[in-house]
Design a protein around this motif. Structure first.
Motif, PDB file in Angstrom:
ATOM      1  N   GLY A   1       8.421   4.339  -3.387  1.00 18.72           N
ATOM      2  CA  GLY A   1       7.990   3.091  -3.710  1.00 18.72           C
ATOM      3  C   GLY A   1       8.266   1.786  -2.500  1.00 18.72           C
ATOM      4  O   GLY A   1       8.450   1.939  -1.631  1.00 18.72           O
TER       5      GLY A   1
ATOM      6  N   THR B   1       4.302  -6.711 -13.034  1.00 18.63           N
ATOM      7  CA  THR B   1       3.424  -6.361 -12.053  1.00 18.63           C
ATOM      8  C   THR B   1       2.294  -7.293 -12.167  1.00 18.63           C
ATOM      9  O   THR B   1       2.058  -8.048 -13.142  1.00 18.63           O
ATOM     10  CB  THR B   1       2.817  -4.872 -12.256  1.00 18.63           C
ATOM     11  OG1 THR B   1       2.272  -4.962 -13.919  1.00 18.63           O
ATOM     12  CG2 THR B   1       3.697  -3.884 -12.184  1.00 18.63           C
TER      13      THR B   1
ATOM     14  N   GLY C   1       8.599   1.590  -8.241  1.00 18.73           N
ATOM     15  CA  GLY C   1       7.182   2.176  -8.133  1.00 18.73           C
ATOM     16  C   GLY C   1       5.914   1.414  -8.294  1.00 18.73           C
ATOM     17  O   GLY C   1       6.214   0.222  -8.705  1.00 18.73           O
ATOM     18  N   ALA C   2       4.872   1.865  -8.704  1.00 20.84           N
ATOM     19  CA  ALA C   2       3.641   1.149  -8.735  1.00 20.84           C
ATOM     20  C   ALA C   2       3.408   0.620 -10.189  1.00 20.84           C
ATOM     21  O   ALA C   2       2.760  -0.717 -10.307  1.00 20.84           O
ATOM     22  CB  ALA C   2       2.290   2.051  -8.961  1.00 20.84           C
ATOM     23  N   ASP C   3       4.322   0.839 -11.169  1.00 22.14           N
ATOM     24  CA  ASP C   3       4.418   0.144 -12.463  1.00 22.14           C
ATOM     25  C   ASP C   3       5.464  -0.666 -12.502  1.00 22.14           C
ATOM     26  O   ASP C   3       5.761  -1.481 -13.666  1.00 22.14           O
ATOM     27  CB  ASP C   3       4.490   1.247 -13.580  1.00 22.14           C
ATOM     28  CG  ASP C   3       6.072   2.173 -13.194  1.00 22.14           C
ATOM     29  OD1 ASP C   3       6.622   1.695 -12.365  1.00 22.14           O
ATOM     30  OD2 ASP C   3       6.200   2.808 -14.122  1.00 22.14           O
TER      31      ASP C   3
ATOM     32  N   ARG D   1       0.796  -1.228   0.091  1.00 17.53           N
ATOM     33  CA  ARG D   1       0.072  -0.003  -0.130  1.00 17.53           C
ATOM     34  C   ARG D   1       0.978   1.355   0.069  1.00 17.53           C
ATOM     35  O   ARG D   1       1.643   1.571   1.169  1.00 17.53           O
ATOM     36  CB  ARG D   1      -0.774  -0.005   1.361  1.00 17.53           C
ATOM     37  CG  ARG D   1      -2.046   0.981   1.099  1.00 17.53           C
ATOM     38  CD  ARG D   1      -3.125   0.906   2.225  1.00 17.53           C
ATOM     39  NE  ARG D   1      -3.850  -0.260   2.309  1.00 17.53           N
ATOM     40  CZ  ARG D   1      -4.738  -0.654   1.485  1.00 17.53           C
ATOM     41  NH1 ARG D   1      -5.124   0.376   0.581  1.00 17.53           N
ATOM     42  NH2 ARG D   1      -5.447  -1.825   1.695  1.00 17.53           N
ATOM     43  N   LEU D   2       0.925   1.876  -0.948  1.00 18.27           N
ATOM     44  CA  LEU D   2       1.862   3.237  -1.378  1.00 18.27           C
ATOM     45  C   LEU D   2       1.259   4.241  -0.499  1.00 18.27           C
ATOM     46  O   LEU D   2       0.129   4.356   0.048  1.00 18.27           O
ATOM     47  CB  LEU D   2       1.783   3.454  -2.881  1.00 18.27           C
ATOM     48  CG  LEU D   2       2.408   2.333  -3.806  1.00 18.27           C
ATOM     49  CD1 LEU D   2       2.301   2.753  -5.102  1.00 18.27           C
ATOM     50  CD2 LEU D   2       3.715   1.830  -3.459  1.00 18.27           C
TER      51      LEU D   2
ATOM     52  N   THR E   1      -0.257  -1.652  -5.002  1.00 24.01           N
ATOM     53  CA  THR E   1       0.523  -2.228  -5.936  1.00 24.01           C
ATOM     54  C   THR E   1       0.452  -3.816  -5.815  1.00 24.01           C
ATOM     55  O   THR E   1       0.654  -4.363  -4.510  1.00 24.01           O
ATOM     56  CB  THR E   1       1.812  -1.584  -6.214  1.00 24.01           C
ATOM     57  OG1 THR E   1       2.416  -2.021  -7.474  1.00 24.01           O
ATOM     58  CG2 THR E   1       2.784  -1.797  -5.282  1.00 24.01           C
TER      59      THR E   1
ATOM     60  N   GLY F   1      -2.919   3.789  -2.671  1.00 21.69           N
ATOM     61  CA  GLY F   1      -3.393   2.695  -3.606  1.00 21.69           C
ATOM     62  C   GLY F   1      -2.415   1.596  -3.252  1.00 21.69           C
ATOM     63  O   GLY F   1      -1.493   1.747  -2.536  1.00 21.69           O
TER      64      GLY F   1
END
Length: 346
Positions: A68, A103, A79-81, A39-40, A46, A44
């Motif tokens: 991240g 991901t 990061g999320a990506d 949870r960032l 990821t 959100g």
């Protein structure tokens, strides 16, 4: 299951409760694939493969930073990506390496975290929305949620939940009694999105659970949706306008190991969460343990005698559908012609 079906299982599976994923990375497993949830700082979620590409260190042993998810070994951050955003030790102005972590599609709904499985041997499909029987439940109707782990096959566990014919012997006196069977009409229907079986004629049950907590029913329905292949719901609608929805989510962690999340939604009936936990849950937990014991015994025997094919009759309509969906086998086109109700002795 030792070989995961590739196409149909590119659906949504429950891997955790939302409250479990907070300030620390959370490791989960889906079909033998280790995944880390994070949870960032934005709130959100990821989901990444649980490995740092630098030295294969588990990212779930790292921490969450503003940049991240940071690996706990050398500090590479993603990061999320999934792309690397930071590599400690680089001189000022140097860009992080052009590497990343694969991901996994992730979303939250109804207090649960869902992952969409991926398979390298099949084209990636566009994610479908969750089935209507899951999306349509208002959040305020949720009464309780439980998490369990069974040492059995996820498909067998799913069939167990949707199959009413085992309840007389597996839950004697609690759900139904074998000596008190009555004729019930089951009307199945399905299409490319899922299956529904409507049971009529069983307005009253002869088990203890009905006598303690229920009233005369209008009907009972079992739901399954292809977009969430491990999830199913049993819906009870009553003459007084109220309804209960038991939803179980079966997630294959590994071969012969299944994660189970159970939830109860109540509509139009006085049933505060504290009352459900205090009075109803001890009985429901007993039912769950009896089902767990049956599925685990089944799993042990499947391993002793494999490969063997199950014998089925016209009463096994749910099994025929589920095994067709999970194993990508042809399913009879019930909706292509008038549906013929099936009479069961329940």
């Amino acid at each position: 299951m030792n070989a995961w079906p590739s196409k149909r299982l590119q659906g949504w599976f429950v891997v955790a409760q939302s409250g479990q994923v907070r300030a620390k990375p959370w490791p989960v497993m889906l079909m033998g694939q280790p995944v880390v949830l994070a949870r960032l700082p934005s709130g959100g979620l990821t989901a990444l493969e649980d490995r740092c590409p630098h030295r294969q260190y588990p990212l779930s042993a790292g921490r969450i930073t503003e940049a991240g998810l940071q690996c706990g070994y050398h500090g590479w951050t993603f990061g999320a990506d999934g792309r690397c955003t930071r590599q400690p030790g680089l001189p000022e102005g140097r860009c992080p390496p052009a590497v990343g972590v694969p991901t996994v599609d992730v979303m939250e709904h109804d207090g649960l975290i869902w992952l969409r499985s991926r398979h390298a041997d099949a084209p990636l499909l566009a994610p479908a929305p969750l089935p209507d029987f899951i999306r349509s439940r208002p959040a305020g109707t949720l009464r309780f949620m439980q998490r369990m782990q069974w040492q059995g096959d996820a498909l067998d566990a799913l069939e167990n939940f949707m199959d009413p014919l085992h309840t007389h012997l597996t839950h004697p006196g609690l759900v139904r009694r074998d000596g008190g069977r009555r004729a019930v009409t089951a009307t199945p229907s399905w299409d490319e999105h899922g299956m529904t079986v409507t049971y009529e004629g069983g307005e009253e049950q002869n088990g203890l659970l009905y006598r303690l907590f229920e009233s005369p029913r209008l009907l009972e329905r079992a739901h399954h949706g292809v977009a969430a292949p491990g999830s199913a719901c049993i819906e009870y609608r009553y003459r007084n306008g109220s309804a209960l929805f038991f939803t179980l989510h079966f997630t294959p962690l590994e071969a012969w190991k299944t994660l189970v999340h159970a939830s109860l939604h109540v509509e139009g009936r006085w049933a505060p969460a504290w009352a459900v936990r205090l009075f109803a849950w001890p009985f429901l937990r007993r039912v769950a343990r009896q089902d767990q014991e049956a599925v685990e015994r089944q799993a042990r025997n499947r391993q002793r005698f494999r490969p063997r094919h199950d014998a089925s009759t016209e009463l096994d309509i749910v099994s025929t559908y589920l095994r067709g969906i999970w194993h990508e086998q042809p399913v009879p086109a019930v909706t292509a012609s008038p549906v013929q109700p099936i009479v069961l002795m329940l």
